[in-house]
Design an enzyme around this catalytic site. Structure first.
Site, mmCIF file in Angstrom:
data_model
loop_
_atom_site.group_PDB
_atom_site.id
_atom_site.type_symbol
_atom_site.label_atom_id
_atom_site.label_comp_id
_atom_site.label_asym_id
_atom_site.label_seq_id
_atom_site.Cartn_x
_atom_site.Cartn_y
_atom_site.Cartn_z
ATOM 1 N N SER A 131 40.389 40.308 42.127
ATOM 2 C CA SER A 131 38.946 40.397 41.882
ATOM 3 C C SER A 131 38.160 39.875 43.071
ATOM 4 C CB SER A 131 38.617 39.575 40.630
ATOM 5 O OG SER A 131 37.343 38.994 40.723
ATOM 6 N N THR A 132 37.045 40.502 43.342
ATOM 7 C CA THR A 132 36.134 40.031 44.369
ATOM 8 C C THR A 132 34.827 39.676 43.690
ATOM 9 O OG1 THR A 132 37.187 41.590 45.873
ATOM 10 C CG2 THR A 132 35.123 40.608 46.608
ATOM 11 N N GLU B 149 31.254 34.377 44.183
ATOM 12 C CA GLU B 149 31.530 33.117 44.855
ATOM 13 C C GLU B 149 32.983 32.946 45.281
ATOM 14 O OE1 GLU B 149 28.416 29.921 43.437
ATOM 15 O OE2 GLU B 149 29.888 30.348 41.872
ATOM 16 N N ILE C 144 47.965 35.341 34.887
ATOM 17 C CA ILE C 144 47.942 35.853 33.511
ATOM 18 C C ILE C 144 48.031 37.375 33.576
ATOM 19 C CG2 ILE C 144 46.661 35.933 31.317
ATOM 20 C CD1 ILE C 144 47.470 33.069 32.125
ATOM 21 N N ASP D 10 30.075 28.821 30.712
ATOM 22 C CA ASP D 10 29.857 30.213 31.125
ATOM 23 C C ASP D 10 30.775 31.126 30.325
ATOM 24 O OD1 ASP D 10 28.780 32.335 32.541
ATOM 25 O OD2 ASP D 10 30.132 32.110 34.247
ATOM 26 N N ASP E 230 37.947 30.615 34.356
ATOM 27 C CA ASP E 230 36.740 30.314 35.136
ATOM 28 C C ASP E 230 36.030 29.049 34.651
ATOM 29 O OD1 ASP E 230 34.812 30.524 37.033
ATOM 30 O OD2 ASP E 230 33.779 32.241 36.158
#
Ligand code: ATP
Length: 247
Positions: free
Chosen positions: A51-52, A55, A142, A185, A202
């Protein structure tokens, strides 16, 4: 590139960088940190992007044993320093009084590591954190045995939405009472649906319950979760869920 057993070399990291990740995340300091981790045996190979994000970039790593790892690399320049400062200041675990951006990001990454560890110890299903150094966090991957990462809940509806919802609310309760944290979040974007197991991810912004904004964040997490599960046909009221978590 078929030989996944080779030690991580400077050349290899660079080749990954050129191929799929974009050079901006690999500044000299980050490369140094990655080499250090590789030399200490935490990481053998970096094997492409998962993932990009805004942050951080999450890459797939491979340990010398052959198992996959998730390597989260925070970019220094695009970080939201104001937010980091605000969240860290209210957290009694951190005595960071710095305005130095790099130091702030390092504390932020260490915070995510510690939050994951605390959650894991409280019995919550999160990726097991392995090590954090500077702006790099290595954690359990995961996904399946072939290295396909688990989809986020937003992209994969659970087969049993009621059960999945129960599991998320139970995690929030354990997080609050046992880990003494609020995620901050939480939504279908930060839950992985790993073969029907709800894995919370996260946690860099997660705060201790004593933090002045913890209650506000908890209320928001509850709303987000209710909204996301509504799409899967689960109906629950804010008060009911709050009661389950706090009650
Ligand atoms: P964003 O900026 O997009 O909010 P982020 O930079 O905060 O993301 P995360 O949300 O922690 O980073 O991770 C981004 C994505 O990487 C996740 O949505 C997930 O798809 C993947 N990911 C993160 N951790 C893992 C893991 N341990 N195993 C597999 N995939 C993961």
């Amino acid at each position: 590139d078929r030989d996944l057993r080779k030690m991580l070399s400077e050349k290899r990291i660079k080749s990954v960088e050129d191929r799929s990740v974009g050079s901006e995340i690999f500044d000299q300091q980050t490369l140094k940190t990655l080499y250090k981790m590789a030399n200490s045996g935490y990481l053998n190979i970096l094997n492409g992007a998962i993932s990009t994000g805004k942050e951080a970039n999450v890459l797939k790593g491979i340990h010398e044993d052959g198992h996959f790892l998730a390597v989260k690399i925070y970019r220094i320049n695009t970080s939201d320093f104001k937010k980091m400062q605000y969240y860290i200041q209210g957290d009694p675990r951190f005595k960071v009084r710095t305005t130095h951006k790099r130091q702030l990001v390092y504390a932020w990454v260490n915070k995510e590591y510690r939050n994951l560890k605390r959650s894991l110890e409280a019995g919550i299903v999160v990726p097991k954190p392995i090590i954090s150094q500077n702006n790099v966090l290595i954690m359990e991957f995961i996904g399946d045995d072939d290295g396909n990462p688990a989809p986020i809940l937003r992209n994969k509806a659970p087969e049993n939405p009621e059960k999945a919802f129960e599991s998320v609310v139970t995690s929030m309760k354990k997080l609050y009472h046992e880990a003494k944290l609020v995620h901050g979040d939480l939504s279908g974007f930060n839950i992985l649906n790993n073969n029907e197991e709800m894995v919370i991810i996260d946690m860099s912004q997660s705060v201790v319950v004593d933090h002045p904004i913890s209650r506000e964040l908890l209320e928001r997490d509850i709303d987000n979760i209710i909204l996301d599960f509504k799409k899967f046909g689960v109906s629950a009221s804010h008060e009911e869920v709050k009661q389950k978590i706090l009650g």
